[in-house]
Design a protein around this motif. Structure first.
Motif, PDB file in Angstrom:
ATOM      1  N   ALA A 394       0.592  -0.930  -0.046  1.00  0.00           N
ATOM      2  CA  ALA A 394      -0.225  -0.098   0.239  1.00  0.00           C
ATOM      3  C   ALA A 394       1.046   1.268   0.251  1.00  0.00           C
ATOM      4  O   ALA A 394       0.106   2.691  -0.951  1.00  0.00           O
ATOM      5  CB  ALA A 394      -1.244  -0.152   1.360  1.00  0.00           C
ATOM      6  N   ASP A 395       2.119   0.930   0.575  1.00  0.00           N
ATOM      7  CA  ASP A 395       2.551   1.953   0.952  1.00  0.00           C
ATOM      8  C   ASP A 395       3.306   2.688  -0.262  1.00  0.00           C
ATOM      9  O   ASP A 395       3.014   3.817  -1.522  1.00  0.00           O
ATOM     10  CB  ASP A 395       4.515   2.435   1.561  1.00  0.00           C
ATOM     11  CG  ASP A 395       3.795   2.057   2.932  1.00  0.00           C
ATOM     12  OD1 ASP A 395       2.737   2.815   3.096  1.00  0.00           O
ATOM     13  OD2 ASP A 395       4.366   1.824   3.788  1.00  0.00           O
ATOM     14  N   ARG A 396       3.675   2.081  -1.352  1.00  0.00           N
ATOM     15  CA  ARG A 396       4.398   1.925  -2.226  1.00  0.00           C
ATOM     16  C   ARG A 396       3.407   1.976  -3.620  1.00  0.00           C
ATOM     17  O   ARG A 396       4.143   2.886  -4.674  1.00  0.00           O
ATOM     18  CB  ARG A 396       5.293   0.067  -3.292  1.00  0.00           C
ATOM     19  CG  ARG A 396       6.913   0.360  -2.841  1.00  0.00           C
ATOM     20  CD  ARG A 396       7.706  -0.298  -3.250  1.00  0.00           C
ATOM     21  NE  ARG A 396       8.778  -0.462  -2.739  1.00  0.00           N
ATOM     22  CZ  ARG A 396       9.217  -1.629  -3.584  1.00  0.00           C
ATOM     23  NH1 ARG A 396       8.984  -2.004  -4.704  1.00  0.00           N
ATOM     24  NH2 ARG A 396      10.409  -2.152  -2.899  1.00  0.00           N
ATOM     25  N   LEU A 397       2.564   2.175  -3.742  1.00  0.00           N
ATOM     26  CA  LEU A 397       0.857   2.197  -4.727  1.00  0.00           C
ATOM     27  C   LEU A 397       0.967   3.450  -4.238  1.00  0.00           C
ATOM     28  O   LEU A 397       0.896   4.556  -5.487  1.00  0.00           O
ATOM     29  CB  LEU A 397      -0.442   1.001  -4.223  1.00  0.00           C
ATOM     30  CG  LEU A 397      -0.824  -0.291  -4.982  1.00  0.00           C
ATOM     31  CD1 LEU A 397      -1.588  -0.992  -4.540  1.00  0.00           C
ATOM     32  CD2 LEU A 397       0.350   0.022  -6.319  1.00  0.00           C
ATOM     33  N   ARG A 398       1.032   4.305  -2.899  1.00  0.00           N
ATOM     34  CA  ARG A 398       0.706   5.472  -2.758  1.00  0.00           C
ATOM     35  C   ARG A 398       1.422   6.513  -3.580  1.00  0.00           C
ATOM     36  O   ARG A 398       1.673   7.380  -4.376  1.00  0.00           O
ATOM     37  CB  ARG A 398       1.181   6.085  -1.343  1.00  0.00           C
ATOM     38  CG  ARG A 398      -0.528   6.422  -0.908  1.00  0.00           C
ATOM     39  CD  ARG A 398      -0.740   6.549   0.869  1.00  0.00           C
ATOM     40  NE  ARG A 398       0.609   6.159   2.046  1.00  0.00           N
ATOM     41  CZ  ARG A 398      -0.439   4.422   2.380  1.00  0.00           C
ATOM     42  NH1 ARG A 398      -1.736   4.785   1.449  1.00  0.00           N
ATOM     43  NH2 ARG A 398      -0.018   3.814   2.847  1.00  0.00           N
ATOM     44  N   VAL A 399       3.065   6.026  -3.577  1.00  0.00           N
ATOM     45  CA  VAL A 399       3.929   7.095  -4.263  1.00  0.00           C
ATOM     46  C   VAL A 399       3.887   6.942  -5.114  1.00  0.00           C
ATOM     47  O   VAL A 399       4.260   7.741  -6.885  1.00  0.00           O
ATOM     48  CB  VAL A 399       5.316   6.248  -3.130  1.00  0.00           C
ATOM     49  CG1 VAL A 399       6.564   7.046  -3.892  1.00  0.00           C
ATOM     50  CG2 VAL A 399       5.309   6.721  -2.254  1.00  0.00           C
ATOM     51  N   ARG A 400       3.429   5.740  -5.672  1.00  0.00           N
ATOM     52  CA  ARG A 400       3.493   5.765  -7.557  1.00  0.00           C
ATOM     53  C   ARG A 400       2.159   6.373  -8.000  1.00  0.00           C
ATOM     54  O   ARG A 400       2.557   6.850  -8.981  1.00  0.00           O
ATOM     55  CB  ARG A 400       3.425   3.872  -7.801  1.00  0.00           C
ATOM     56  CG  ARG A 400       3.447   3.270  -8.913  1.00  0.00           C
ATOM     57  CD  ARG A 400       3.175   1.880  -8.907  1.00  0.00           C
ATOM     58  NE  ARG A 400       2.608   1.770 -10.059  1.00  0.00           N
ATOM     59  CZ  ARG A 400       3.053   1.255 -11.204  1.00  0.00           C
ATOM     60  NH1 ARG A 400       3.964   1.567 -11.627  1.00  0.00           N
ATOM     61  NH2 ARG A 400       2.212   1.405 -12.514  1.00  0.00           N
ATOM     62  N   MET A 402       0.995   8.664  -6.446  1.00  0.00           N
ATOM     63  CA  MET A 402       1.486  10.181  -6.346  1.00  0.00           C
ATOM     64  C   MET A 402       2.811  10.583  -7.316  1.00  0.00           C
ATOM     65  O   MET A 402       2.354  12.011  -8.057  1.00  0.00           O
ATOM     66  CB  MET A 402       1.850  10.419  -4.876  1.00  0.00           C
ATOM     67  CG  MET A 402       1.181  10.927  -4.027  1.00  0.00           C
ATOM     68  SD  MET A 402       2.068  10.688  -2.439  1.00  0.00           S
ATOM     69  CE  MET A 402       3.368  10.872  -2.189  1.00  0.00           C
ATOM     70  N   ALA A 403       3.125   9.823  -7.764  1.00  0.00           N
ATOM     71  CA  ALA A 403       4.240  10.255  -8.902  1.00  0.00           C
ATOM     72  C   ALA A 403       2.915  10.119 -10.391  1.00  0.00           C
ATOM     73  O   ALA A 403       3.899  10.998 -11.578  1.00  0.00           O
ATOM     74  CB  ALA A 403       5.561   9.350  -9.078  1.00  0.00           C
ATOM     75  N   SER A 404       2.130   9.946 -10.379  1.00  0.00           N
ATOM     76  CA  SER A 404       1.575   9.521 -11.744  1.00  0.00           C
ATOM     77  C   SER A 404       0.699  10.713 -12.029  1.00  0.00           C
ATOM     78  O   SER A 404       0.539  10.925 -11.047  1.00  0.00           O
ATOM     79  CB  SER A 404       1.584   8.584 -12.524  1.00  0.00           C
ATOM     80  OG  SER A 404       0.171   8.569 -11.043  1.00  0.00           O
TER      81      SER A 404
END
Ligand SMILES: Cc1ncc(COP(=O)(O)O)c(C=O)c1O
Length: 404
Positions: A394-400, A402-404
Motif C-alpha cells: 500500500a505504501d509503494r502504491l501510494r508513492v506510485r 502520487m508520482a503519476s
C-alpha cells in the motif's frame, strides 16, 4: 514463480507471473474435428442460415437438456431478451436488478420501456423479491430476474409476487445454462427465459442465445418475430426483426454441448481449488454456490473486505493485471450508474445499498478449461502474497500514484 520480495511484483519492476494473459471467460472449445466436420457438412448442404438443420438440432438438444418444450435459438441473448419483451407486449416500467450485465436493462430501454432498478439479496446476489414488491407502480408490467453466477433466483417468491400483482415474469438466464434447483432446470421458470452462448460463456456458439418457454402461443409469436415477422413464404403477420442463429453458430453450439460434462467438471475442479486456497486468505470470501443445486460452476467470484485485506479490490485488481491475471470487477459500477440510466435518474438516484456496496467488493477470477491447476495455484499464491504484504505494498502504491 513465487513472489518473495516486493521487487518481484511486476508493478514494481519484477517479471509478470504469466506471459500469456489469463482472462476471465477465455472460451472453452470442444472437439475441433467434430466441429470442422459439421462445417464441411454445412458447406455441402449450402444451407448457412434461416432455420437450418444445425439450428433445429441445437434447439432439440436444448429442449431435451432443460426439459422445456419450446426452444428458439437466437443470434445473441440481448436480441433474445428484446424478442421476449416485445412478444409479451411489455411497456411502461419493468423491474430489474442493477447488479447485472448492462444488456438486461438495455434490452428494455431499446424498446422504450423504463428499467426500474431493484436491490439484491447480499447472500445470493439475485433480485430481492421483497424489494421488488416496493417498486411496483400502476405502470409496472413485468419483473426480470437474473440468475446471477448460475444461482437460480428465488423463483417461488417472484412467481407469487408476479401472480398476485398481475405482472409478467422473465428470467435473464445468460449465466445459468445447465443449472437448476428443486429438480427443475433453468429454462422452465416464469413466462420465458433467455440463455446466452456468447464466447465467454462456458458453453458457447461464438455468439448466440436461446429463448425457452412452456407457452406454445408465445413460442410461435417469438419464432415469427425472430424472422422479420414472416408467417409463410410471402406473408408477414407481425412486426419482426432478424434474430436468427446461423448454421455455423449452431454447429459450434452442438459441438460445445457434446463436451458440456467435461466443461462443468473442469469448472468444478477449479472452483474447489480456488475455494480451498481462498479459505485461508484473510479478507477474501468466495461466493458459495448452493450445494443442493445443480450448477455449471462457470464463475469464480470473490468478495474483498478491505478492512481485513488492507488493500482495496481495485488495488488488488491493478496488481493482478500487471501479473497477467485479468480478473474482472463484475458488474462495476452497477447498471444504475451507467448511461443513459445515470443521467436520467439525476437527483433521484435509486436507493440500492447492497448493490452499491457489492460493486466495490466483487472480483471475478479466471477459470474454465484455459486455466490449469498450476495456473490457479500460482494465482492464489499471488493473492496470498499480496494480502500478507499489504502494508508495504500500500505504501509503494501510494508513492506510485502520487508520482503519476
Ligand atoms: C447477465 C447477462 N445478460 C445478458 C447478456 C448478454 O448476452 P449476449 O452477449 O449473448 O447478448 C450477458 C452476456 O454477457 C449477461 O452476462
Amino acid at each position: 514463480m513465487h513472489k518473495r520480495q516486493l521487487d518481484d511484483l511486476a508493478l514494481f519492476g519484477g517479471k509478470p507471473l504469466f506471459g500469456e494473459l489469463r482472462h476471465v471467460g477465455r472460451p472453452n472449445i470442444g472437439d475441433r474435428d467434430r466441429f470442422m466436420q459439421r462445417v464441411e457438412e454445412m458447406f455441402d448442404r449450402r444451407w448457412l442460415t434461416n432455420n437450418g438443420p444445425n439450428v433445429v438440432e441445437f434447439e432439440e438438444k436444448i429442449a431435451a437438456l432443460t426439459g422445456v418444450p419450446h426452444v428458439i435459438a437466437v443470434c445473441n441473448a440481448t436480441i433474445g431478451l428484446e424478442l421476449v419483451f416485445r412478444a409479451l407486449g411489455l411497456k411502461g416500467e419493468v423491474i430489474v436488478p442493477a447488479f447485472t450485465f448492462v444488456a438486461t436493462a438495455h434490452a428494455l430501454n431499446w424498446l422504450g420501456i423504463e428499467p426500474v432498478f431493484c436491490d439484491i439479496d447480499p447472500s445470493t446476489h439475485t433480485i430481492d423479491p421483497a424489494a421488488v414488491e416496493k417498486l411496483i407502480t400502476p405502470q409496472t408490467t413485468a419483473i426480470v430476474g437474473v440468475h446471477t453466477w448460475g444461482r437460480v433466483c428465488d423463483t417461488e417468491a417472484l412467481a407469487e409476487v408476479a401472480g398476485r400483482r398481475g405482472l409478467r415474469l422473465v428470467y435473464d438466464a445468460a449465466h445459468a445454462f445447465a443449472c437448476g434447483h428443486d429438480g427443475v432446470m433453468v429454462g422452465s421458470f416464469g413466462d420465458a427465459e433467455v440463455f446466452s452462448f456468447h464466447a465467454t460463456k462456458f458453453m458457447n456458439s461464438f455468439e448466440g442465445g436461446a429463448i425457452t418457454t412452456r407457452d406454445p402461443v408465445l413460442a410461435d409469436r417469438i419464432r415469427r418475430m425472430r424472422n422479420f415477422g414472416f408467417s409463410g413464404l410471402d406473408s408477414v403477420a407481425s412486426a419482426g426483426t432478424n434474430g436468427k442463429m446461423t448454421e455455423i453458430s449452431a454447429a459450434m453450439g452442438i459441438t460445445s454441448l457434446e463436451s458440456i460434462d467435461t466443461f462443468i467438471s473442469v469448472n468444478k475442479r477449479n472452483y474447489d481449488q480456488y475455494s480451498e486456497a481462498v479459505a485461508s486468505v484473510d479478507g477474501l470470501k468466495l461466493y458459495e454456490l448452493p450445494l443442493e443445486g445443480l450448477t455449471n460452476y462457470q464463475y469464480v467470484v470473490i468478495e474483498v473486505d478491505k478492512a481485513r485485506t488492507g488493500l482495496s479490490r481495485d488495488e488488488i485488481t491493478e496488481i493482478l493485471f500487471s501479473e497477467g491475471v485479468i480478473a474482472r470487477r463484475y458488474f462495476f459500477p452497477g447498471v444504475h450508474n451507467m448511461e443513459p440510466y445515470k443521467s436520467r435518474s439525476a437527483g433521484n438516484a435509486p436507493r440500492l445499498p447492497i448493490t452499491d456496496a457489492l460493486v466495490g467488493k466483487v472480483l471475478q477470477l479466471p477459470t474454465g478449461t484455459a486455466m490449469s491447476e498450476a495456473d490457479i495455484a500460482a494465482t492464489t499464491d499471488l493473492l496470498r502474497y499480496i494480502i500478507e504484504n499489504h502494508a508495504p505494498i500500500a505504501d509503494r502504491l501510494r508513492v506510485r500514484h502520487m508520482a503519476s
